[in-house]
Each structure stands twice: as structure tokens, then as C-alpha cells.
Design an enzyme around this catalytic site. Structure first.
Site, short mmCIF file in Angstrom:
data_model
loop_
_atom_site.label_atom_id
_atom_site.label_comp_id
_atom_site.label_asym_id
_atom_site.label_seq_id
_atom_site.Cartn_x
_atom_site.Cartn_y
_atom_site.Cartn_z
N GLY A 157 0.62 -3.19 4.54
CA GLY A 157 1.42 -1.96 4.53
C GLY A 157 2.88 -2.25 4.79
O GLY A 157 3.28 -3.40 4.95
N TYR A 158 3.67 -1.18 4.84
CA TYR A 158 5.12 -1.36 5.01
C TYR A 158 5.48 -1.82 6.41
O TYR A 158 6.32 -2.69 6.59
CB TYR A 158 5.84 -0.08 4.65
CG TYR A 158 5.87 0.19 3.16
CD1 TYR A 158 5.63 -0.83 2.24
CD2 TYR A 158 6.15 1.46 2.66
CE1 TYR A 158 5.65 -0.60 0.87
CE2 TYR A 158 6.18 1.71 1.29
CZ TYR A 158 5.93 0.68 0.41
OH TYR A 158 5.96 0.92 -0.95
N ASN B 248 13.71 2.86 9.92
CA ASN B 248 12.38 3.27 10.39
C ASN B 248 11.40 2.11 10.50
O ASN B 248 10.50 2.12 11.32
CB ASN B 248 11.79 4.34 9.47
CG ASN B 248 11.76 3.93 8.02
OD1 ASN B 248 12.79 3.55 7.46
ND2 ASN B 248 10.60 4.00 7.39
N CYS C 118 8.94 6.67 14.18
CA CYS C 118 10.30 6.28 13.79
C CYS C 118 11.32 7.36 14.13
O CYS C 118 12.34 7.10 14.79
CB CYS C 118 10.34 5.94 12.29
SG CYS C 118 9.66 7.19 11.20
N1 LIG Z 1 6.33 3.71 7.76
C1 LIG Z 1 7.03 3.93 8.88
O1 LIG Z 1 8.22 4.20 8.85
C2 LIG Z 1 6.35 3.81 10.21
C3 LIG Z 1 7.15 3.69 11.35
C4 LIG Z 1 6.53 3.56 12.60
C5 LIG Z 1 5.16 3.57 12.69
N2 LIG Z 1 4.39 3.70 11.56
C6 LIG Z 1 2.94 3.68 11.72
O2 LIG Z 1 2.50 2.43 11.27
C7 LIG Z 1 1.21 2.56 10.71
C8 LIG Z 1 1.25 1.98 9.30
O3 LIG Z 1 2.18 2.72 8.56
P1 LIG Z 1 2.70 2.23 7.13
O4 LIG Z 1 3.81 3.13 6.77
O5 LIG Z 1 2.90 0.79 7.15
O6 LIG Z 1 1.44 2.59 6.23
P2 LIG Z 1 0.90 1.88 4.93
O7 LIG Z 1 2.02 1.23 4.21
O8 LIG Z 1 0.08 2.86 4.23
O9 LIG Z 1 -0.02 0.71 5.49
C9 LIG Z 1 -1.14 0.92 6.25
C10 LIG Z 1 -2.07 -0.27 6.08
O10 LIG Z 1 -3.21 -0.04 6.90
C11 LIG Z 1 -4.38 -0.49 6.25
N3 LIG Z 1 -5.42 0.50 6.48
C12 LIG Z 1 -5.59 1.69 5.89
N4 LIG Z 1 -6.65 2.35 6.39
C13 LIG Z 1 -7.20 1.51 7.30
C14 LIG Z 1 -8.34 1.60 8.15
N5 LIG Z 1 -9.11 2.69 8.17
N6 LIG Z 1 -8.60 0.56 8.97
C15 LIG Z 1 -7.84 -0.52 8.98
N7 LIG Z 1 -6.75 -0.67 8.18
C16 LIG Z 1 -6.43 0.34 7.35
C17 LIG Z 1 -4.06 -0.62 4.78
O11 LIG Z 1 -4.33 -1.92 4.34
P3 LIG Z 1 -5.69 -2.31 3.59
O12 LIG Z 1 -6.12 -1.11 2.80
O13 LIG Z 1 -5.35 -3.46 2.72
O14 LIG Z 1 -6.63 -2.68 4.68
C18 LIG Z 1 -2.54 -0.43 4.69
O15 LIG Z 1 -1.88 -1.51 4.11
C19 LIG Z 1 0.86 4.02 10.73
O16 LIG Z 1 0.05 4.30 11.84
C20 LIG Z 1 2.19 4.68 10.89
O17 LIG Z 1 2.09 5.90 11.56
C21 LIG Z 1 4.98 3.79 10.33
#
Ligand SMILES: NC(=O)c1ccc[n+]([C@@H]2O[C@H](COP(=O)([O-])OP(=O)(O)OC[C@H]3O[C@@H](n4cnc5c(N)ncnc54)[C@H](OP(=O)(O)O)[C@@H]3O)[C@@H](O)[C@H]2O)c1
Ligand SMILES: NC(=O)c1ccc[n+]([C@@H]2O[C@H](COP(=O)([O-])OP(=O)(O)OC[C@H]3O[C@@H](n4cnc5c(N)ncnc54)[C@H](OP(=O)(O)O)[C@@H]3O)[C@@H](O)[C@H]2O)c1
Ligand SMILES: NC(=O)c1ccc[n+]([C@@H]2O[C@H](COP(=O)([O-])OP(=O)(O)OC[C@H]3O[C@@H](n4cnc5c(N)ncnc54)[C@H](OP(=O)(O)O)[C@@H]3O)[C@@H](O)[C@H]2O)c1
Ligand SMILES: NC(=O)c1ccc[n+]([C@@H]2O[C@H](COP(=O)([O-])OP(=O)(O)OC[C@H]3O[C@@H](n4cnc5c(N)ncnc54)[C@H](OP(=O)(O)O)[C@@H]3O)[C@@H](O)[C@H]2O)c1
Ligand SMILES: [Zn+2]
Ligand SMILES: [Zn+2]
Lengths: 341, 58, 341, 341, 341, 58
Positions: free
Chosen positions: A11-12, A308, A147
Site C-alpha cells: 500500500g501507499y 500525509n 494524517c
Molecule cells: N494514506 C494515508 O495518507 C494514510 C496516512 C496515515 C495512516 N494511514 C493508514 O494506513 C493504513 C494503510 O493505508 P494506505 O493508504 O496505505 O492503504 P492502501 O494503499 O490501500 O494499502 C493497504 C494495504 O493493506 C493490505 N491489506 C488490505 N486488507 C488487508 C487485510 N484485511 N489484512 C491485511 N492486509 C490488508 C493491502 O495489501 P495486500 O492486499 O497486498 O495484502 C494493501 O496494500 C490504513 O489503516 C490507513 O488508515 C493512511
């Protein structure tokens, strides 16, 4: 070298954690977990890491022993992983929303589902070095805030802590598209999301609960997706408490943040970049904060900006890790950002 | 085909509904795009279908 | 009023066809077909039509009798619809790739599957008023060319027809994200597609076959996705035939396009917009064309730009409809584009 | 045909006035004034008009007799032109800030200079068909409001007029770069302005005075430049008056705007475009308005969006002209906007 | 610490030189020259340096003794500075176009003015570590190539040196807006430059002479400004020499670049980022290169991408400095770039 | 006012020129936007003014 494992590595946020840990002088990445891409090279998803690593993704079951686990998976999935890993590792850092709110009812209200590990909520130290540095030094479980929440709470905490804010605070958050993660959906299609000013949360964005929790204020949040990939900005509107003035506000910030390595006060009278703006912060761990007065009124406007994925997530996690390990806080976080951009 | 006018429970907007409407049919309010389920037909009663959340900006 | 039915109406080309037909003085839309959204309002997918119509999508089976059928569905699906509708309607206009190439083998080569209605290939008149106006007046089946193909063939046909081009032509196409339709996919995610310079076809883009067919030239095409939602530009590189010069090239264009309502020659010595550029054409039906000489050499560079959803698709279809019906060609197509943009 | 003259015709608002008047069935442009480009073709500055006109710019002194004068010059310069032209023409429409505020002191406060024609302030009818349609029918002098002001006052007037708003209103305005005109400056350089979230007015943006004047509310405005060329959005935060509820707010809007040709209420429960967003409005004269309630609180959030150069300026001027002349209000204003964009 | 002085420090290349030297473990900046901003803080122009330095700009006359001088001023002004500083410093690195072409006549042809220091042309070592590493180790005068030239010559040199290219090469360059520097002008205004596909050099872009000089090929270049602030991409079209094949091309690249720290070969069969693309390179010193074959033909298409301000300018200069000083080549250049971006 | 038609020396496009044209006046070709200076009036002779270069992408 400290061995780290990253869940949600495709993920990101996961990708940004990898970038920072791979460039960090004291850490190595032993596992990058992805259920979609096991066996594939990490740089096939994150092309900026082409020169940095030959690592491949692995399944959750293949994660070896390691010193630090970082969870960059969606909320709800983090709860289960915490149960599984909390006792098997020296330090666990959760980047999801699962352990940010101390109150299980608030979690239910804002996330729409019951918390499955409410007994662990109190064990997590908030991943905010500026507010919890001492606790972080000995933490075993760390929960990094959201974020926009990070921007908002860093912006509001000093005047709030000094009793300078009288009333409700309106937090207007603006975010780039990476804030919603790497999941393709109708609304995230380039042709739809491009050039957007999409008010996706006119009221009651989740992050308001986090900001309230860390500042004690009555916080109401509105959020808009704007044209950007990375970057978050909050503009906070409130009123000064009786007797408070802007000089006191400035003093509160100075007092709180004078020695903070990643907070900069930005409220200039000249130049193009007078107030905090994300674009010059991309890739950096800074949170810029500035405030303005409305002459002849009691209004206080505070603006904060950050990337973020860095100070709003992965960078903050690494800063917490540095604090916890007793390393210089800037290890792995020295990139200053670019201009022009 | 005769039609009746109802008020959307979400936005108070006018809904033109034709007589052939059946139980459980889902109508779309032109004012707010809520999905409204026909939960009774005589007299006509509409109920809001659950809202689809967007999950943005974490 | 002429009754029209639009297949693929929930897509980008379909939506643009709807916009133009709803604003057209002589047409009405009797059916907007979508398998995903039957019963939903058309403006729930195309919000720009909020004030223009109360129409809802219908299933393919519900399409009533009508005068003109327009197909804005993916290639392959169009073949089946053509078989079904060719005899039931006065005029059918296909916007897909299925009936653009006259040669079933070329179709197989470029689309990777065998053509299922090769016997109909010859019945289609190319939807290019500039080249086939007379045949279009009596056409029953019209096949509109691809977006970059339209730009490329309008750019190259006049000098080619006059024998002024000696050699192979390299066509460098640049396109916005709407060119790949409304289908969410990893590569079309905003955070990935934004700011792209993605060479998605370094060689052998499909549209080269169409340009070759309409110009008789040896055409090789490269295509890059750039940051834009709408808009296509081609830069064509070739060499003048022995004896040819730039004066002859200019004369060829003047001869061919002097009276064309939607072609403008743009090669200016001053100003910001010296050569054809899509951004000022968005929403308009113009194709701007300009050419340049490389002093002291035999090089010829021709540049063309258009809005892929208008002159590169829906607008061109409406222009063909106007020709076919004997209406003024600009009916429904009078929007000139915006500046700044 | 009504003869019109446009001052400031080489600017962004001036160019948009030209586009609309050239496409209008009842008007012709007799003069397009520019001091920088006299004798140059209008389309050398506004390339979207290449097919629409052969007009050249003229000096202010060369303007012939005409029926309607439109001023699209900066504030301060408009005052002098008004003195000069008010008595020489049947109708004068000023698009600058000079005659928007009825109070010369407020003008001084917000524009930093004394008003030079305060005696004329009362002669101007506000160019807001939704609020002043009857007066506009007989107006000789019309002053069109500012772009964000138009969005804000159209958003707030209905609930304000019904007494449904209790308190101060915070108006958060977001604007594209065309809002600051065609004047090159350090801050408007592409590399600096691109991707911006520039809080250029944290407090006290000028347009707050206009919104206050037309709604009677205590309005405080913040403004941010975001990544866009065209388009303005306001998000207004306030509280309901005691006894008021959201049902009353909805009724107020329905009452006020049911028959308005260019206002649409947009607050949807489904789809990608749930609240007003400028990108689908570019080139159109619509102002979209939506509101949201914060469950269990007295908050009211109102969102409005428009194209700053159309409903926020030139389009609104043409709508006023249509009202004044007794023509259909949509003359010259029928373009619905584009999707995707 | 090595003392450096930067001329043109208020410009885009100058700012990037400052960023890199301030983050470099072996250098310090003793002078940042600007005639417009003497006495002003460097971070008032380059806000990304807010945390990195308290330096202020100085006049050219105030530059103290130093070890290395870097010129980031426009061509023509560099000539005079070279005369002045060549003998006063251990090493001078010129980033302008003044000493890139070895032939004064070519300079005159491409820059439109006579060279004023032709006798110095031969003293400059080309600032291309990949081609001139050994000479750079002892150089006193270094001339860094242009941004698109760097991409083009690194892309074409290996197959050219191996005799694999038969014919003329067409180089299609695409560039972001920072390529034209920090000077505000009509064409660089955000509202004009945004979303551009501006063919500003349909033929004969200056950089073609540099690429020709370093490859021995007949190079013809076209250049287009696209929507981006940073980033350059070249797509090179040519034909294989008789007897050459793609296997030989691959071998030539492997041979030439296997050990290069800042060159990566990118031509993938899967994934979103298959060919070189600037957006994931922003801030990094990489030049990504990939090539493609057109099945059943002799065509060779080579694509290269870099950040014009880093590998296309300041980063390349720092890499040359590292080579010259015997430091690790990656000193100060370790930032890998971001994804998503 | 009578007019004459000339051909632009740059692009061969048609230029409509009215009789009142004076020596040294600069005309703009509608085809290519070249600036054309009147260097003689009887017979009319036009010469290209120098092109304005853009300096981009260094
Ligand atoms: N984006 C932001 O700006 C930001 C900032 C701070 C915090 N966050 C938090 O960081 C986390 C990830 O956010 P993101 O933006 O990086 O999301 P994302 O790009 O959608 O990535 C999430 C990753 O988690 C994995 N995943 C999905 N469902 C899962 C499950 N049930 N069990 C285990 N792994 C799973 C997926 O990989 P696979 O499908 O390959 O396993 C995916 O690559 C979230 O909780 C979000 O709230 C995000
Ligand atoms: N985009 C351009 O610039 C452009 C320009 C010129 C021509 N074209 C051509 O126009 C056509 C549509 O392109 P687009 O960009 O508008 O694509 P799009 O946005 O993906 O829309 C295609 C529509 O076709 C429908 N559809 C999909 N599969 C179908 C099937 N098997 N049978 C019937 N309908 C089906 C879908 O609607 P439902 O799923 O709701 O039925 C969808 O909304 C393509 O053939 C394309 O090559 C596109
Ligand atoms: N941009 C918007 O979104 C917007 C919206 C609503 C209203 N407005 C108002 O519309 C007016 C024009 O705004 P704009 O954005 O179009 O600005 P602009 O692009 O800078 O154009 C202003 C034009 O006015 C002319 N001008 C400048 N100084 C003048 C003077 N002293 N006397 C006469 N003419 C002068 C200039 O042309 P020459 O130098 O060639 O004479 C210039 O082209 C302003 O009053 C603005 O407040 C703007
Ligand atoms: N932009 C790129 O992508 C790029 C890449 C590679 C190489 N280059 C080369 O790098 C040089 C700088 O380009 P840039 O894009 O950074 O341009 P820029 O942003 O316009 O900066 C040039 C700087 O040079 C100074 N300057 C202007 N005229 C001068 C003179 N006559 N004498 C001394 N200083 C003068 C100016 O500062 P003051 O007015 O404050 O003195 C200005 O800040 C150019 O030679 C360019 O060809 C640029
Ligand atoms: Zn409703
Ligand atoms: Zn000409």
C-alpha cells in the site's frame, strides 16, 4: 541492524515505510507483507525503490522473527494483527485507525463497527513525539495518528494547552488522493479525481475525534479532496478565550515547539509561501504551522501542512521508532523537500 | 399509467411515483439521490436504504 | 425530432454523445443503454447533465424503435450490436474500433481476435466528413475513427494525397486519461496516473493502421499518456518527397481544408499558442493542424490537436449525423472552447 | 443586433465576455479595448476565439457609439470609465469591484483607497438576477459581484432571509489561478502556483463584505488558491438559529430557487459528485449549492461552486443583460459543462 | 569542508544546487549570489530550505575565496563569470549552455550570438561521469550538459558507440515548466502553462547539438512543454544498422552502464511503470533508460527520463564534484524519489 | 476605402490590406501571425519582422 517487518507493504503507507526504513542507517527490512503480490519484487509496485532493494513481498505466514513490526493495513485488519504480534515482538507500531481513539464507544461511532480488542486500547502510546516523547522511549505498542489529525492536533495543541481557545474549533481539511490508499475505485479514477474539490466529508470526518482527544477541544471537521497526490493541509477556525491575545498564542507555540526537529512556524509577511503549504513538504517529515489574527476581532486561524504519507504516517512512525530506540530523531528523515515542485 | 406525488423522507423533495410500483422496489430520489425502498403500497410507504460511505483521507 | 438510442451511454464517449444530442436542435434521446445502471438517472453518472435531462438508463432489451443508433461500447461488443441493429434502424454510427479497418487480417493483427462480421466491413462509410462527405450523405452504416487516428489522418492526408511525403511517418501521440474510458484499474488510479508521462505504446499503437489506411503512408505510432483528462495531440515526423517543398505543403492544406468548418490551420510566429494544443479545444469539435520546416533539411513536422471525446469521437459522430441528415454541420457543435483553461 | 463594447478585453474576464457575446444571438461586439494590444487580433490573446471572430483590439479612444458597455478592467480604473460612459450608453455593466459595496467607507477599508465616485454607488443595481431581477429589468448601471462573493451570497441568502442563521458565518473560499487575472507575477508562475494550497487570505478577504451586504450576516472569509485554472468553491460554516431546523433550510432554498435557471441544489447520498464541485461546471453558468447537517448539533454547512469567469463574472453579466433586454435568460449561456474533465 | 560559491542561487538550478550542497557531508556553502535579493534569506526564495540554512544571498562582489564555484546563471552571463573565476578557484562547474558545445560556430548557430571566450571551450571537461569519469577526476573546468541533452545522450550513446544505429535520430523531448527557469513571463503564467502540450520547438531545439556532439549521430530534436513542474523525458526514434539487432542493443547498454550508480535500465513487461517516467524520479539523481523494438522492423525506440533540476543539472554537477574530489559518487545524492507522486 | 490582396511572404496566406496603409506600418498576417512591415507602398512591398524566440527547456 534492527530487523523490521512491514504489513500492508504493497500500500501507499507501507511503501513509504519501506522507503524510509531502507534509507535508515540502523534498520533493515526482513519482511514486506502483501497477500496480493507474494513473491513479486517490492519495486514492481513501488518503482522508486528500484535501486534501493531486491526484496520480494511475502505472505503474512512467512514473516520471520523480528524486532519491530509496523502495521500499514486498513483499520479492523490491524486489530487482529496486533493480537497476533503484540507479544512476539519488541515493538509494534500501528499506522491504522484501530488504536488511536482511547474510547471504544467513540471507535464504534466513528468507524461503524465494534472494537474487537478494547482491552488493548490503553496499552498504546500515541505516536506523537511532540506530545508523548517520554512515554515513547519505553513504549511497546505505538499508535500513529491519522494524517489530517496529526496536522490538526499539532496545530491546536499549544494554544489549547495554554487555555487560549474559547470555543468550538472548525477544522477544514484538504487532502490529496494518496490519502485514500492504493485501492482503485470509481471515485479515484484519474478522470474523476483530477482537478477535484470534492467535499467528501462536509461534517463529522473521523479525524475530528482524534484532534479532540489530544487537545480537549470541541472539534468539528470538514474534509475536501483537492488536486494533489500527496499533501494535507488543515485550516482551523476558532476564537480566543477572554483575555487571550495573539502574543500569547505566539508564545505558546514558541514554548511548545522551539526544540522540535520537525515543526516549523511559518507565517510570513512577504514572499510566495507565507503560510504552510504541502507542496514544498513532499517527501519530508516536516509539519509547518502558522497562525493569523483577524484585526479587531477575537478570531484565531491556524494553518498546518504536511505530507500525509510522511509526517502524516510513515515518517512519524519512523520518528517514533528513533525516539524509542534512542537514535537521533532525524535518522532516515533528512530529506528537506523540493522547490519548485 | 397514473402517478402520485410523495415527499422524500430524506430531503423533502417531490417524488413522482407511478401506480405500477411494487413492494421492495427501490426508487431513486431526484433531489438527493437517496435510494428509497417501497415498504408498503397501500398506502405507499417509502424507507431510506442505507447510505454508501466513502472512505477517504485516513 | 430524430429519435436516437445510445449504447454504452454510461461511458465517457457515451456521455459525450448524450451531451451533444441533448443540446442538438433536431435530435432527442429515446434510450441511453447501460447494463450496470438500468433505472438510474443519467445525470447520476454524468453530473454535467443535471440540468439537461431527467432521462434514466435502460437495458439493451428495452430500447424502443428509433431512427439512429450510436454505439459507444468497447470493440468486440459493437460487432454483435451491429448485427442486431443494422437492419432495424435508418442509420447506425459505431464509435468502437470494430469497423474502422477495412481488412479483417489487420483487425486480427491489431486487436488480437478474429473479426466476427467481416462481411460487413465494406458496408461502413468512414466517419470522416473531411474525406468522405459525399458518401456520408447516403450512408446507413458509419464507423468513426479512433481519437489519435483522427488527429493523425487529418494531419497527414493533404500532403500525402498530393504526393509530398517521401517516407515512413512517425506519429507521436499524447493522450489524456479519458482516452482509456471510465473503467477503474490500477494504472488509472489518480495517484498513479497523475503527472504521468507514460509511454504505454512505444511502438505499434493500433491507430497507426487507421492512419495508414486513410493516407496510404507507412505509419509507425508511439503513444504516451500525459497529465490531462481530455485532449489528444499528435506530432508527425516525416520527410518531403524529392521536389516537394513547404510551399506545396501549405497549398495542399489550403486546398483541402479551406472550407472545412472544424479544421483550423495553426502555425504562428508569435503568441503563446503557436501550434495546435488540446487545452483550448476541450469541449469543442475543432481539429487544429500546423506544420513546421527544419531549415536546410527535408524534414516535415506536422502537429494536430483535438478533444478525444469530441472531434476524436462523439463530436465527429454528430458531425457525420449532420452531414447524413442534411443539417448544418455545426448543429449541436457550436461551443468554441475556453481560454484560459 | 445590440452593439457592445468591452473594456479590459485582453484580460481573462474580458475574454470570457467576448466568448459569450460572440455566441449570443442578439449581440455583436463593436469594440474590444486593450491598451497593450491595439491593432492585434483578439484571437492572438484568446486562441479559443480563432474561429469565432476576426476582430482586433482597439484603444479606449477608438470606441464607437454603442448600446452596452461592459467593464472588465481592474478596480479603480473602472471608476473613471464609469464617469466617462455612464451617460453615453444605454447600459453599463461593471465587472470590477468598484461599485459592488454600497458604502464608500467599506470600499476604503477593503480596497485601501478612497472611492472617487461615491455619489454613483447608489445608482448601481447589483448584478444578481436571483435577488434583483425586477430592478435589473430597468437598470442603466449594473455592478456584478465578485466570483467567490457570488458563490457565497447565493449560498447563504435563502436561509439568511428566512432568519434561519443564528451566528457568524465562516466562508472558506477556494479558487483557481484565473481568479487573479492574466498578469504574470512571481506567485502566478506555473512552477510556483502549480499544486498550490496557498492560503492567500487567512482572514478578511474582500468578498466577505459583499456577502455580508447581500445577506445581512456577520461574514468572515478565508481564501485559498488551489490547483485549478478555473473554478471557485465556498464552504460556509454557521449555526442554525434557535428553533430552526434543516427541513426549514431545505424549504428556504426550494422557495428561493425553484425556478432559477442557473441554480441547482446538489446534496446527494450516492455517486462521486455528491456536493457542488467546480470542475463539472467549467464554461457553464451554473451555481451549484448544497447543504449538510451535523447530526445532533446545530451546525449548518453550505457548499457552493461555480466557474469564476462565467457565473462568477462574465456569464452573470450576460444573464443580467438578458434580463435587462427582456431576452430569454439562457441566451448565450446554454453550454452545460463537461464530464469527465 | 570544501567551501563552495553558487552564482544564480535565486534561480531554480541554483536553488537545487544549494539543497544538494547543504545536505552534502563534505561541502559548505560560503556564498549564494543573487543580484535581486542581496541580504535576503535564501529560504525566502527557496522555502524548502527553511530548516536547512540561515544563509542570506550576497552580491557577486561579496563572494569570498572558495574552493569550488558553481555557475547557475543564464548562458552569456556565464562566459564573463568564467573569465573572472577560472583562475581564482580550484574548480569551476558551469551549468549554463556556454561551454557545452565545443564548436564556436555551432554555439553561434544555436544561441544566436557569438561566443566571447572561444579559447576556453577546449578547457572544459563535459560534466558527464558516465562518459568522462577519468577526465573529471582532474578537471578544473566542468561544463554540465542541458537537461534534455543529458537524457538524450545517455540514452543514445551506448548503441551509437557500438555502431548499432544506422540513421538519423529523432529525439522527442517533453519537459516540465521548471525547465524555463524562475522568470515570470506570459507563457509561464499558471493559467496559460497549466495542462499545456506546447510544442515550443517543433524543430531544431538547441539540445540536439549537444546530443550529436556526444554521440556522433545526426540528431533532430522536437520539444514539447507538458503539464509538470519538474521532469524531462525523451523518446528517441531511429533505425538499427544493418546486421544489428536488439540483443546487441541490450548488450551495449549492459556493457556501458552495469556499474553506473545513477543509470537504471527500465523496460518491463508488466506493471504500471514499464518505461522511464519522470514522476517517480523527482528529487533523485537517476536517469532511467529503456528501449523497445517494433516487431518485424528495424526500428529502435529509446526512452529516457530524469529530473531536469537533478540529474539534468544540479545533481549531475554534484556527482561530477564527487568524482573530482574522490568522494563516493552518491554523497548528497541518496534520495531515491517518491511513490506515489 | 478600397482594399488590395497580398500574399504573406511567410505562409502564402492571403492578406487583405486597405489603401490607407503607410510606410513602416506593421501588419499582422492572419494566417501565421507574422509581423509584416510595409517597406514600400507603390507597389506595396512587405518584409518579415524578426521572430520572437521563446527560451525554454534548458
Ligand atoms: N494514506 C494515508 O495518507 C494514510 C496516512 C496515515 C495512516 N494511514 C493508514 O494506513 C493504513 C494503510 O493505508 P494506505 O493508504 O496505505 O492503504 P492502501 O494503499 O490501500 O494499502 C493497504 C494495504 O493493506 C493490505 N491489506 C488490505 N486488507 C488487508 C487485510 N484485511 N489484512 C491485511 N492486509 C490488508 C493491502 O495489501 P495486500 O492486499 O497486498 O495484502 C494493501 O496494500 C490504513 O489503516 C490507513 O488508515 C493512511
Ligand atoms: N475514450 C475515448 O477517447 C474514445 C474516443 C473515440 C472512440 N472511443 C471508443 O468508444 C468506445 C467507448 O469508449 P469509452 O472510452 O467511452 O469507454 P468506457 O468509458 O469504458 O465506456 C464503455 C461503456 O460500454 C459499456 N459496455 C462495456 N462492455 C460492454 C459490452 N460487452 N456490451 C455492451 N456494452 C458494454 C459499459 O457500460 P455498462 O457496463 O453500463 O453497460 C461502458 O459504460 C470504445 O469502443 C472506444 O474505443 C473512445
Ligand atoms: N478573474 C476573475 O475570476 C474575476 C471574476 C469576477 C470579476 N473580476 C474582475 O474583473 C476585472 C478584470 O479581471 P481579470 O481577472 O480579467 O484581470 P486581467 O486578466 O488582469 O485583465 C484586466 C484587463 O484590464 C486592462 N487594464 C489594466 N489596467 C487598466 C487600466 N488602468 N485601465 C483600463 N484597462 C486596464 C488590461 O488590458 P490592457 O493592459 O491591454 O489594457 C487587462 O487585460 C477585475 O476588476 C476583477 O476584479 C475578475
Ligand atoms: N532549469 C533547468 O531545468 C536547467 C537544467 C540544466 C541547466 N540549466 C541552466 O542553468 C542556468 C540557470 O537556469 P535556471 O532555470 O535556474 O534559471 P533561473 O531560474 O531563471 O535562474 C537564473 C538565475 O541567474 C541569475 N541571473 C540572471 N541574469 C544574470 C546575469 N546576467 N548575471 C548573473 N546572474 C544572472 C538570476 O538571479 P538574480 O537576478 O537574482 O541575480 C536568476 O536567479 C541556465 O543557464 C540554464 O540553461 C537549467
Ligand atoms: Zn431526496
Ligand atoms: Zn503569414
Amino acid at each position: 541492524m534492527i530487523r523490521t517487518a512491514v504489513f500492508g507493504a504493497a500500500g501507499y503507507i507501507g511503501g513509504e515505510v519501506l522507503r524510509l526504513l531502507l534509507g535508515h542507517p540502523e534498520t533493515e527490512v526482513t519482511a514486506a507483507v502483501s497477500s496480493r503480490f507474494p513473491g513479486k519484487r517490492v519495486d514492481s509496485v513501488h518503482p522508486n525503490l528500484r535501486s534501493a532493494t531486491d526484496l520480494t513481498f511475502c505472505d503474512a505466514e512467512q514473516v520471520p522473527e523480528c524486532d519491530v513490526v509496523l502495521l500499514a493495513t486498513p483499520h479492523r485488519s490491524a486489530m487482529a494483527l496486533v493480537r497476533q504480534w503484540a507479544s512476539r515482538t519488541e515493538l509494534l507500531i500501528d499506522l491504522s485507525g484501530d488504536f488511536r481513539l482511547k474510547d471504544a464507544d467513540a471507535y464504534k461511532h466513528y468507524y461503524g463497527v465494534a472494537h474487537e480488542a478494547p482491552e488493548l486500547l490503553d496499552s498504546f502510546v500515541p505516536g506523537i513525539p511532540e506530545l508523548h516523547r517520554d512515554e515513547l522511549r519505553t513504549a511497546r505498542l505505538i499508535s500513529v495518528p491519522g494524517c489530517m489529525a496529526t496536522a490538526g492536533l499539532l496545530a491546536l495543541r499549544p494554544p489549547a494547552a495554554c487555555g487560549l481557545i474559547a470555543s468550538r474549533v472548525l477544522v477544514d481539511g484538504r487532502t490529496g488522493s494518496s490519502g485514500s490508499g492504493a485501492t482503485a475505485g470509481e471515485g479515484n479514477l484519474h478522470a474523476e479525481r483530477s482537478g477535484a474539490m470534492r467535499v467528501f466529508a462536509p461534517v463529522a470526518h473521523r479525524h475530528e475525534a482524534e484532534i479532540a482527544q489530544h487537545t480537549g477541544l470541541d472539534v468539528r471537521m470538514t474534509a475536501t479532496g483537492v488536486e494533489a497526490v500527496r499533501g494535507v493541509q488543515v485550516v482551523c477556525h476558532t476564537e480566543l478565550a477572554p483575555g487571550a491575545d495573539h502574543r500569547a498564542v505566539r508564545a505558546a507555540y514558541r514554548e511548545a515547539y522551539a526544540d522540535e526537529p520537525f515543526i516549523r512556524m511559518v507565517a510570513h509577511k512577504r514572499g510566495v509561501y507565507r503560510y504552510p503549504e504541502p507542496k514544498i513538504l513532499l517527501g519530508s517529515n516536516f509539519c509547518d504551522i502558522g497562525h493569523a489574527a483577524d484585526e479587531g476581532s477575537d478570531r484565531l486561524v491556524v494553518i498546518a501542512a504536511l505530507d500525509n504519507l510522511v509526517k502524516g504516517g510513515a515518517g512519524n512512525a519512523v520518528q517514533c521508532l528513533n525516539v524509542r530506540m534512542g537514535w537521533p530523531e532525524s535518522y532516515g528523515l533528512s530529506f528537506p523537500g523540493l522547490h519548485p515542485m | 399509467m397514473t402517478t402520485a406525488t410523495q415527499t422524500c423522507p430524506e430531503c423533502d423533495g417531490a417524488l413522482t411515483i407511478d401506480d405500477s410500483v411494487r413492494m421492495s422496489e427501490v426508487l431513486e430520489c431526484p433531489g438527493c439521490r437517496s435510494e428509497l425502498e417501497v415498504v408498503a403500497t397501500a398506502p405507499l410507504l417509502l424507507a431510506l436504504a442505507p447510505e454508501v460511505e466513502e472512505d477517504w483521507g485516513e
